[in-house]
Design an enzyme around this catalytic site. Structure first.
Site, PDB file in Angstrom:
ATOM      1  N   ASN A 200       0.872  -1.209   0.087  1.00  0.00           N
ATOM      2  CA  ASN A 200      -0.007   0.083  -0.078  1.00  0.00           C
ATOM      3  C   ASN A 200       0.959   1.329  -0.101  1.00  0.00           C
ATOM      4  O   ASN A 200       2.041   1.085  -0.109  1.00  0.00           O
ATOM      5  CB  ASN A 200      -0.792  -0.031   1.123  1.00  0.00           C
ATOM      6  CG  ASN A 200      -0.277  -0.119   2.335  1.00  0.00           C
ATOM      7  OD1 ASN A 200       0.534   0.880   2.786  1.00  0.00           O
ATOM      8  ND2 ASN A 200      -0.511  -1.287   3.284  1.00  0.00           N
TER       9      ASN A 200
ATOM     10  N   LYS B 147     -13.628   0.698  16.619  1.00  0.00           N
ATOM     11  CA  LYS B 147     -12.361  -0.032  16.448  1.00  0.00           C
ATOM     12  C   LYS B 147     -11.437  -0.184  17.846  1.00  0.00           C
ATOM     13  O   LYS B 147     -10.929  -1.073  18.099  1.00  0.00           O
ATOM     14  CB  LYS B 147     -11.404   0.651  15.558  1.00  0.00           C
ATOM     15  CG  LYS B 147     -10.252  -0.058  14.648  1.00  0.00           C
ATOM     16  CD  LYS B 147      -9.701   0.676  13.588  1.00  0.00           C
ATOM     17  CE  LYS B 147     -10.856   0.393  12.077  1.00  0.00           C
ATOM     18  NZ  LYS B 147     -10.089   0.808  10.960  1.00  0.00           N
TER      19      LYS B 147
HETATM   20  N1  CTP Z   1      -3.293  -3.263  12.352  1.00  0.00           N
HETATM   21  C1  CTP Z   1      -2.308  -4.036  12.901  1.00  0.00           C
HETATM   22  N2  CTP Z   1      -2.390  -5.639  12.070  1.00  0.00           N
HETATM   23  C2  CTP Z   1      -3.118  -5.766  11.159  1.00  0.00           C
HETATM   24  C3  CTP Z   1      -4.179  -4.751  10.755  1.00  0.00           C
HETATM   25  C4  CTP Z   1      -3.940  -3.449  11.253  1.00  0.00           C
HETATM   26  O1  CTP Z   1      -1.666  -4.023  13.724  1.00  0.00           O
HETATM   27  N3  CTP Z   1      -3.134  -7.002  10.584  1.00  0.00           N
HETATM   28  C5  CTP Z   1      -3.046  -2.107  13.089  1.00  0.00           C
HETATM   29  C6  CTP Z   1      -2.754  -0.814  12.448  1.00  0.00           C
HETATM   30  O2  CTP Z   1      -1.253  -0.516  12.707  1.00  0.00           O
HETATM   31  C7  CTP Z   1      -3.460   0.329  13.196  1.00  0.00           C
HETATM   32  C8  CTP Z   1      -4.811  -0.303  13.499  1.00  0.00           C
HETATM   33  O3  CTP Z   1      -4.512  -1.801  13.428  1.00  0.00           O
HETATM   34  O4  CTP Z   1      -2.986   0.788  14.299  1.00  0.00           O
HETATM   35  C9  CTP Z   1      -5.906  -0.074  12.437  1.00  0.00           C
HETATM   36  O5  CTP Z   1      -5.660  -0.241  11.302  1.00  0.00           O
HETATM   37  P1  CTP Z   1      -6.864   0.079  10.093  1.00  0.00           P
HETATM   38  O6  CTP Z   1      -6.233  -0.456   8.915  1.00  0.00           O
HETATM   39  O7  CTP Z   1      -7.423   1.206  10.113  1.00  0.00           O
HETATM   40  O8  CTP Z   1      -8.007  -0.818  10.370  1.00  0.00           O
HETATM   41  P2  CTP Z   1      -8.317  -2.463  10.038  1.00  0.00           P
HETATM   42  O9  CTP Z   1      -7.881  -3.431  11.262  1.00  0.00           O
HETATM   43  O10 CTP Z   1      -7.544  -2.685   8.737  1.00  0.00           O
HETATM   44  O11 CTP Z   1      -9.822  -2.521   9.801  1.00  0.00           O
HETATM   45  P3  CTP Z   1     -10.780  -1.987   8.730  1.00  0.00           P
HETATM   46  O12 CTP Z   1     -10.037  -2.123   7.384  1.00  0.00           O
HETATM   47  O13 CTP Z   1     -11.951  -2.669   9.112  1.00  0.00           O
HETATM   48  O14 CTP Z   1     -10.893  -0.398   8.774  1.00  0.00           O
END
Ligand code: CTP
Length: 412
Positions: free
Chosen positions: A211, A342
């Site tokens: 990404n 979240k």
């Molecule tokens: N995060 C993590 N490990 C993952 C996914 C996310 O540690 N596999 C952490 C990110 O570093 C961030 C938080 O979770 O601090 C939220 O990430 P975000 O991308 O906003 O959320 P998602 O868990 O992917 O949820 P969604 O896509 O449903 O919004």
């Protein structure tokens, strides 16, 4: 800094001359340097010039009876407030990482009870060699401070990381370490783990899913926490950013590696998950490059499996859960509501939520909400570096000021 003293071990390397400049810079601050010159080091700088600058005799030989009578290597290793190895060659790193003691420098490093700062300098291929990486990781795990080499053209004609940092940067790091944990900042004595950057999930040897995360916000947070005195471990996916001074990097590629690296750095007091972790990875990783042939008609179906949710797993740990676990929420709509959901879903203490529908990813500014179990604070749009400083301040407040902690809903 008057009265402080370092023991400087000068290893063999084309950059050894910079250590002379370092001695001069430190002397201006009233920091004395006693010097051990290795056999290889003496090929690059002379004992005479070193002793002229340090104003002291130069130690070279483990088996010099006069020195042993005057001051044994044990005493020498403890005669300073800090031991600095500059340049730290691949050989010196390997000896120190493995506990070898076959000359004065390595024996001193093994015998000391003082903090040690390694300032590596070597050819870029050597610095990137698996053996050197292993040794550096071992030293970091043993509590040794290891500076990141500078990136640039090298004496050998190659380009990359491996150059000895400029003496001014080394001197700044020495001053910081000599200032010691007491009074070095409100977070001195606390360990923080920060994840940053994207992850890369390989499909085959040449392709990956990733990404646009630049790592800027995570790196800025790591730097801000370090400035407040925390011992910061930055677990980072691939980025083009320099590792902030004083921060210990752990470089990873995939989400699974990131998760393992974070666990390996526990226990910690603070965990800040800033990385844009890929939620999914290809179910299989082809050993050879996937061919287009035959795929055109059928279309290509990509099978994905879920990656570990690092934030959630660390927040829900029974043993070794950091006292303060902070996540980020990248949202494109209903930012506050999604962030609150979240926070609960991930089990963390605070969430910094931002709207990524604009140019946040890769940009320099950020506009965030700090969502805690007690409520929401809306921060004005500011530079990512400022967001980082404000967050680091809030973290320090949560640890030190019980009222502050209650106000912003820190973990019990
Ligand atoms: N995060 C993590 N490990 C993952 C996914 C996310 O540690 N596999 C952490 C990110 O570093 C961030 C938080 O979770 O601090 C939220 O990430 P975000 O991308 O906003 O959320 P998602 O868990 O992917 O949820 P969604 O896509 O449903 O919004």
């Amino acid at each position: 800094m008057d009265g402080k003293r370092i023991l400087l071990i000068i290893g063999g390397g084309i950059a050894a001359y910079k250590s002379l400049e370092l001695i001069r810079l430190l002397a201006k601050d009233g920091i004395g340097a006693r010097v051990i010159l290795t056999k290889a080091g003496a090929e690059f700088v002379t004992p005479l010039s070193v002793s002229a600058l340090s104003g002291d005799k130069v130690f070279q030989d483990l088996f010099n009876l006069t020195d042993e009578a005057e001051m044994g290597h044990i005493e020498l290793s403890r005669s300073a407030d800090l031991i600095v190895v500059a340049p730290a060659t691949a050989d010196l790193l390997a000896k120190a990482a493995n506990g070898l003691a076959n000359d004065l420098a390595s024996t001193t490093l093994l015998a000391t009870d003082k903090p040690v700062l390694m300032v590596p300098a070597m050819n870029v291929r050597m610095w990137e060699h698996a053996a050197v990486k292993r040794n550096v990781a071992q030293l970091v795990a043993d509590g040794v401070h290891v500076m990141q080499p500078d990136v640039g053209p090298m004496a050998c004609g190659e380009f990359g990381p491996g150059r000895l940092p400029e003496p001014e940067r080394i001197a700044a790091q020495i001053r910081k370490l000599l200032a010691g944990p007491v009074g070095a900042g409100p977070l001195a004595g606390f360990r923080a783990i920060v994840t940053a950057g994207p992850t890369r999930e390989p499909l085959d040897p040449v392709r990956f899913i990733s990404n646009h995360s630049s790592g800027k916000q995570g790196y800025a947070i790591a730097e801000a926490l370090s400035r407040l005195g925390a011992d910061v471990r930055l677990v980072t996916g691939p980025t083009s950013l320099a590792i902030p001074d004083g921060v210990t990097p752990v470089k990873v590629e995939t989400a699974v590696e990131m998760h393992d690296a974070v666990k390996a750095q526990l226990p910690a007091d603070i965990f800040v998950a800033v990385a844009a972790v890929a939620d999914w990875r290809p179910a299989t990783r082809a050993q050879t490059k996937l061919k287009l042939k035959g795929a055109q008609e059928a279309g290509v179906a990509l099978q994905l499996v879920e990656n570990p949710d690092i934030l959630k797993r660390i927040a829900s740990k029974k043993k070794d859960r950091p006292r303060l676990v902070i996540g980020f929420a990248a949202e494109t709509d209903n930012v506050e509501a999604h962030a609150k959901a979240k926070l609960l879903r991930k089990g963390c203490d605070w969430i910094l939520a931002n709207d990524v529908s604009g140019d946040v990813m890769g940009g320099s500014d950020n506009e965030v909400l700090l969502v805690t179990r007690k409520g929401t604070e809306r921060w004005p749009r500011m530079a990512k570096a400022e967001v980082a400083l404000k967050l680091a301040d809030r973290i320090a407040e949560a640890f030190y000021d019980p009222e502050g902690a209650a106000k912003i809903g820190a973990a019990e």
